[in-house]
Enzyme design. Sequence first.
Site, short mmCIF file in Angstrom:
data_model
loop_
_atom_site.label_atom_id
_atom_site.label_comp_id
_atom_site.label_asym_id
_atom_site.label_seq_id
_atom_site.Cartn_x
_atom_site.Cartn_y
_atom_site.Cartn_z
N HIS A 4 -17.36 -57.09 25.92
CA HIS A 4 -17.99 -58.31 26.29
C HIS A 4 -17.07 -59.39 26.50
CE1 HIS A 4 -21.70 -61.41 26.51
NE2 HIS A 4 -21.07 -61.32 27.60
N TYR A 54 -27.14 -62.74 23.84
CA TYR A 54 -28.14 -63.45 24.71
C TYR A 54 -29.36 -63.97 23.63
CZ TYR A 54 -25.58 -61.87 28.58
OH TYR A 54 -24.58 -61.44 29.71
N TRP A 94 -29.47 -62.48 30.83
CA TRP A 94 -29.13 -63.63 30.04
C TRP A 94 -30.13 -64.74 30.00
CZ3 TRP A 94 -24.05 -66.90 31.92
CH2 TRP A 94 -23.76 -67.87 30.68
N ASP A 130 -29.62 -55.58 32.69
CA ASP A 130 -28.11 -55.58 31.84
C ASP A 130 -28.48 -56.78 30.97
OD1 ASP A 130 -25.04 -55.64 31.76
OD2 ASP A 130 -25.64 -57.63 31.82
N GLN A 171 -17.91 -54.62 34.60
CA GLN A 171 -18.85 -55.62 35.25
C GLN A 171 -17.82 -57.04 35.46
OE1 GLN A 171 -22.50 -58.57 33.33
NE2 GLN A 171 -22.46 -56.38 32.94
N SER A 195 -16.90 -55.46 30.46
CA SER A 195 -17.20 -56.63 31.30
C SER A 195 -16.00 -57.40 31.17
CB SER A 195 -18.59 -57.39 30.72
OG SER A 195 -18.87 -58.66 31.56
#
Length: 327
Positions: free
Chosen positions: A121, A56, A21, A51, A172, A152
């Site tokens: 996400h 990002y 990130w 990851d 995640q 995630s």
Amino acid sequence: MDSRPLGTTGFDVSEIGLGTWQLGGDWGSVSDEEAANAIDAALDAGITFLDTADVYGDGDSERRIKSALEERDDDVVVATKAGRRLDPHEADRYTHENLERFVDRSRENLGVDSLDLVQLHCPPRDVYYRPEVFDALDDLKDAGKIDHYGVSVEKVEDALKAIEYDGVETVQIIFNPLRQRPAELFFREAQRRNVGVIVRVPLASGLLTGALSAETEFPENDHRNYNRHGEAFDVGETFAGIPFEDGLAAAESLESVVPDGVSLAQFTLRWILSFDAVSTVIPGSKTPSHIRDNVAAASLPPLSAEQFHHVEDVYDTYAREHVHHRW
């Protein structure tokens, strides 16, 4: 560094991975050179799991990973995420068309024909009650655009619902000494179903490095500045959702049981790896020395019973009331 199986994917991944990130944004500015140096340091140290996500830096993190890997010959698993590009970010927009569009963009950014692992996400909760979303992921897998998929999540409840779908091979989730709830039920269920667990925010946005203080100032474009109260996205992503002052006190208390020659960050990562359900943990850093130190945590001896009890006491004293029933 030892490897662990990532659920049913067939991948064996390093116990310590690299979250990227910070290589795309939201942690202050980072140059292409800094990003390349961070990725090189991770790979040189034995990390085999990276990851990232398509949001990002609006794809910068993915593209920087592509550039770094083009210069090397490493066997690396790259996981990315999809869904947060939706605006508005609503469950009914998780359509086959949108997911395929995001997957195609990530394939281009990463320079691959098929994504190793794509994760929804942190989607809205209603997504987990829409089988057609997971059918779309199955279709993308059948089409050869993704090899595996997972999710995630923000909340334990979402993780438990997601793994009811057979195609979900990984989850995640945030887990650290200040966010311990996943260890109660979710880890047990993940192991029972052979679901890979990827631990993010392991160092609570820096709180569990011991490097922050009440006087620490963060750049304007650092989420630890602008999202401290959840102004931009889920506050649980920033300092793991615990008030900054309580987090500092918790970190100070944890320091009292950290062995000589070991950093609080290393102690924290070793604690996380003590849980067999964890496949890999993905601290993020853009500093090569920090990345190497994180990797070294995997080789530390197991924690003592006394140290485990102290971590539990710290959670009960400083964190539980803020986070346990929220996430």
